[in-house]
Design an enzyme around this catalytic site. Structure first.
Site, PDB file in Angstrom:
ATOM      1  N   HIS A   1      10.953 -42.837 -23.853  1.00 21.34           N
ATOM      2  CA  HIS A   1      12.304 -42.298 -23.977  1.00 21.34           C
ATOM      3  C   HIS A   1      13.081 -43.103 -25.013  1.00 21.34           C
ATOM      4  O   HIS A   1      13.640 -44.149 -24.717  1.00 21.34           O
ATOM      5  CB  HIS A   1      13.018 -42.297 -22.620  1.00 21.34           C
ATOM      6  CG  HIS A   1      12.380 -41.372 -21.633  1.00 21.34           C
ATOM      7  ND1 HIS A   1      11.488 -41.800 -20.692  1.00 21.34           N
ATOM      8  CD2 HIS A   1      12.498 -40.040 -21.466  1.00 21.34           C
ATOM      9  CE1 HIS A   1      11.083 -40.769 -19.981  1.00 21.34           C
ATOM     10  NE2 HIS A   1      11.683 -39.684 -20.426  1.00 21.34           N
TER      11      HIS A   1
ATOM     12  N   HIS B   1       6.057 -34.820 -23.257  1.00 24.73           N
ATOM     13  CA  HIS B   1       5.315 -35.310 -22.102  1.00 24.73           C
ATOM     14  C   HIS B   1       5.588 -34.433 -20.891  1.00 24.73           C
ATOM     15  O   HIS B   1       6.547 -33.665 -20.848  1.00 24.73           O
ATOM     16  CB  HIS B   1       5.624 -36.786 -21.812  1.00 24.73           C
ATOM     17  CG  HIS B   1       7.068 -37.079 -21.582  1.00 24.73           C
ATOM     18  ND1 HIS B   1       7.982 -37.205 -22.612  1.00 24.73           N
ATOM     19  CD2 HIS B   1       7.769 -37.276 -20.442  1.00 24.73           C
ATOM     20  CE1 HIS B   1       9.179 -37.473 -22.119  1.00 24.73           C
ATOM     21  NE2 HIS B   1       9.084 -37.505 -20.799  1.00 24.73           N
TER      22      HIS B   1
ATOM     23  N   CYS C   1      14.502 -34.724 -10.745  1.00 27.56           N
ATOM     24  CA  CYS C   1      13.576 -34.594 -11.867  1.00 27.56           C
ATOM     25  C   CYS C   1      12.646 -35.797 -11.851  1.00 27.56           C
ATOM     26  O   CYS C   1      12.952 -36.820 -11.251  1.00 27.56           O
ATOM     27  CB  CYS C   1      14.333 -34.589 -13.198  1.00 27.56           C
ATOM     28  SG  CYS C   1      15.495 -33.248 -13.382  1.00 27.56           S
TER      29      CYS C   1
ATOM     30  N   HIS D   1       8.441 -37.399 -13.304  1.00 25.77           N
ATOM     31  CA  HIS D   1       7.184 -37.278 -14.028  1.00 25.77           C
ATOM     32  C   HIS D   1       6.022 -37.426 -13.052  1.00 25.77           C
ATOM     33  O   HIS D   1       6.040 -38.332 -12.211  1.00 25.77           O
ATOM     34  CB  HIS D   1       7.056 -38.386 -15.083  1.00 25.77           C
ATOM     35  CG  HIS D   1       8.206 -38.451 -16.025  1.00 25.77           C
ATOM     36  ND1 HIS D   1       9.340 -39.188 -15.759  1.00 25.77           N
ATOM     37  CD2 HIS D   1       8.406 -37.860 -17.230  1.00 25.77           C
ATOM     38  CE1 HIS D   1      10.178 -39.050 -16.768  1.00 25.77           C
ATOM     39  NE2 HIS D   1       9.648 -38.253 -17.673  1.00 25.77           N
TER      40      HIS D   1
ATOM     41  N   GLU E   1      13.932 -40.515  -4.181  1.00 30.52           N
ATOM     42  CA  GLU E   1      15.290 -40.445  -4.728  1.00 30.52           C
ATOM     43  C   GLU E   1      16.332 -40.000  -3.709  1.00 30.52           C
ATOM     44  O   GLU E   1      17.485 -40.418  -3.772  1.00 30.52           O
ATOM     45  CB  GLU E   1      15.333 -39.486  -5.927  1.00 30.52           C
ATOM     46  CG  GLU E   1      14.546 -39.983  -7.116  1.00 30.52           C
ATOM     47  CD  GLU E   1      14.774 -39.147  -8.368  1.00 30.52           C
ATOM     48  OE1 GLU E   1      15.787 -38.411  -8.424  1.00 30.52           O
ATOM     49  OE2 GLU E   1      13.946 -39.240  -9.293  1.00 30.52           O
TER      50      GLU E   1
ATOM     51  N   TYR F   1      11.814 -28.304 -22.987  1.00 34.31           N
ATOM     52  CA  TYR F   1      13.079 -28.508 -23.695  1.00 34.31           C
ATOM     53  C   TYR F   1      13.046 -29.816 -24.470  1.00 34.31           C
ATOM     54  O   TYR F   1      12.224 -30.704 -24.215  1.00 34.31           O
ATOM     55  CB  TYR F   1      14.276 -28.521 -22.720  1.00 34.31           C
ATOM     56  CG  TYR F   1      14.377 -29.799 -21.933  1.00 34.31           C
ATOM     57  CD1 TYR F   1      15.241 -30.820 -22.329  1.00 34.31           C
ATOM     58  CD2 TYR F   1      13.579 -30.021 -20.822  1.00 34.31           C
ATOM     59  CE1 TYR F   1      15.309 -32.008 -21.642  1.00 34.31           C
ATOM     60  CE2 TYR F   1      13.636 -31.202 -20.117  1.00 34.31           C
ATOM     61  CZ  TYR F   1      14.503 -32.191 -20.531  1.00 34.31           C
ATOM     62  OH  TYR F   1      14.557 -33.389 -19.851  1.00 34.31           O
TER      63      TYR F   1
ATOM     64  N   GLU G   1      15.176 -36.641 -24.990  1.00 35.55           N
ATOM     65  CA  GLU G   1      14.299 -36.182 -23.914  1.00 35.55           C
ATOM     66  C   GLU G   1      13.483 -35.042 -24.504  1.00 35.55           C
ATOM     67  O   GLU G   1      14.028 -34.160 -25.185  1.00 35.55           O
ATOM     68  CB  GLU G   1      15.115 -35.662 -22.723  1.00 35.55           C
ATOM     69  CG  GLU G   1      15.479 -36.702 -21.697  1.00 35.55           C
ATOM     70  CD  GLU G   1      14.324 -37.132 -20.808  1.00 35.55           C
ATOM     71  OE1 GLU G   1      13.146 -36.961 -21.203  1.00 35.55           O
ATOM     72  OE2 GLU G   1      14.603 -37.677 -19.738  1.00 35.55           O
TER      73      GLU G   1
ATOM     74  N   GLU H   1      10.402 -32.721 -23.003  1.00 36.78           N
ATOM     75  CA  GLU H   1       9.528 -32.555 -21.842  1.00 36.78           C
ATOM     76  C   GLU H   1       9.012 -31.131 -21.694  1.00 36.78           C
ATOM     77  O   GLU H   1       9.733 -30.166 -21.924  1.00 36.78           O
ATOM     78  CB  GLU H   1      10.281 -32.940 -20.564  1.00 36.78           C
ATOM     79  CG  GLU H   1      10.661 -34.409 -20.540  1.00 36.78           C
ATOM     80  CD  GLU H   1      11.369 -34.837 -19.271  1.00 36.78           C
ATOM     81  OE1 GLU H   1      11.298 -36.036 -18.960  1.00 36.78           O
ATOM     82  OE2 GLU H   1      11.985 -33.991 -18.602  1.00 36.78           O
TER      83      GLU H   1
ATOM     84  N   TRP I   1      19.038 -29.947 -19.700  1.00 37.61           N
ATOM     85  CA  TRP I   1      17.882 -29.211 -19.187  1.00 37.61           C
ATOM     86  C   TRP I   1      18.333 -28.240 -18.087  1.00 37.61           C
ATOM     87  O   TRP I   1      17.874 -27.114 -18.030  1.00 37.61           O
ATOM     88  CB  TRP I   1      16.778 -30.138 -18.696  1.00 37.61           C
ATOM     89  CG  TRP I   1      17.191 -31.129 -17.654  1.00 37.61           C
ATOM     90  CD1 TRP I   1      17.165 -30.953 -16.300  1.00 37.61           C
ATOM     91  CD2 TRP I   1      17.699 -32.446 -17.875  1.00 37.61           C
ATOM     92  NE1 TRP I   1      17.635 -32.072 -15.660  1.00 37.61           N
ATOM     93  CE2 TRP I   1      17.967 -33.016 -16.606  1.00 37.61           C
ATOM     94  CE3 TRP I   1      17.964 -33.195 -19.019  1.00 37.61           C
ATOM     95  CZ2 TRP I   1      18.478 -34.301 -16.449  1.00 37.61           C
ATOM     96  CZ3 TRP I   1      18.473 -34.488 -18.869  1.00 37.61           C
ATOM     97  CH2 TRP I   1      18.725 -35.022 -17.589  1.00 37.61           C
TER      98      TRP I   1
END
Length: 194
Positions: A26, A33, A68, A70, A88, A105, A115, A117, A162
């Site tokens: 980032h 990714h 959000c 990964h 989270e 996006y 960003e 992704e 996003w």
């Protein structure tokens, strides 16, 4: 000893190219990714919104969708959604439904951080209160989906880039998020088909 988290790098067609440390991807030259976005709904059709913690590298202090993250290399995306919701927001849920399998996006912050992704979008339903982890989330609030979707699409709500792109696509699935039909897992990008 802490093990550094890695993300899956992908090409434009969604094929895995390898991995890279999450801390390295980032910046101003962020490579594409694999990631995910999720929208948590209660049984009244309200969506759980989160305000990103003020110390986040990307879009700190900005309101966004529920969660959000990964996937770890080799981790199924739906499992990554459940793992991150637990971490989270303290939510223990047993299923994440795939809604937008090929969403992607690229967004640039005012300071130049990017960003970028390939970010399939999931719907989750939960009945328990969220318990935000302050390392990730500054605040939470529930909002009726119709009010939220209209606010985003009319530019009345300040929201992450996003999320601003995802909401109109989700709204096309119907007015009631609890009746949206999930997409087949075979529609996921190749790197996410485990």
């Amino acid at each position: 000893m802490t093990i550094e988290e890695h993300v899956v790098l992908v090409d434009r067609d969604g094929h895995a190219l390898g991995t890279a440390p999450k801390t390295s991807v980032h910046g101003r030259e962020t490579p594409l990714h694999l990631a995910f976005s999720s929208y948590v709904f209660d049984h009244e059709g309200r969506v759980l919104l989160t305000k990103r913690a003020d110390h986040k590298i990307t879009w700190p202090g900005v309101w966004t969708n529920s969660c959000c993250g990964h996937p770890l290399p080799g981790e199924a995306l739906d499992r990554a959604v459940l793992r991150r919701l637990s971490y989270e927001l303290g939510l223990a849920v047993d299923r994440a439904d795939l809604m937008l399998p090929a969403f992607s996006y690229r967004a640039v912050m005012a300071n130049g951080i990017v960003e970028h992704e390939l970010c399939p979008v999931y719907r989750v339903t939960a009945d328990t209160p969220a318990v935000p982890n302050p390392d990730e989330v500054g605040e939470t609030r529930w909002m009726p989906w119709k009010e939220f979707a209209e606010g985003v699409q009319n530019g009345l709500l300040a929201i992450s880039p996003w999320c601003r792109e995802q909401v109109p696509l989700l709204a096309e699935l119907g007015s009631d998020p609890l009746t949206w039909q999930p997409a087949p897992a075979t529609d996921l990008p190749p790197a996410a088909r485990l």
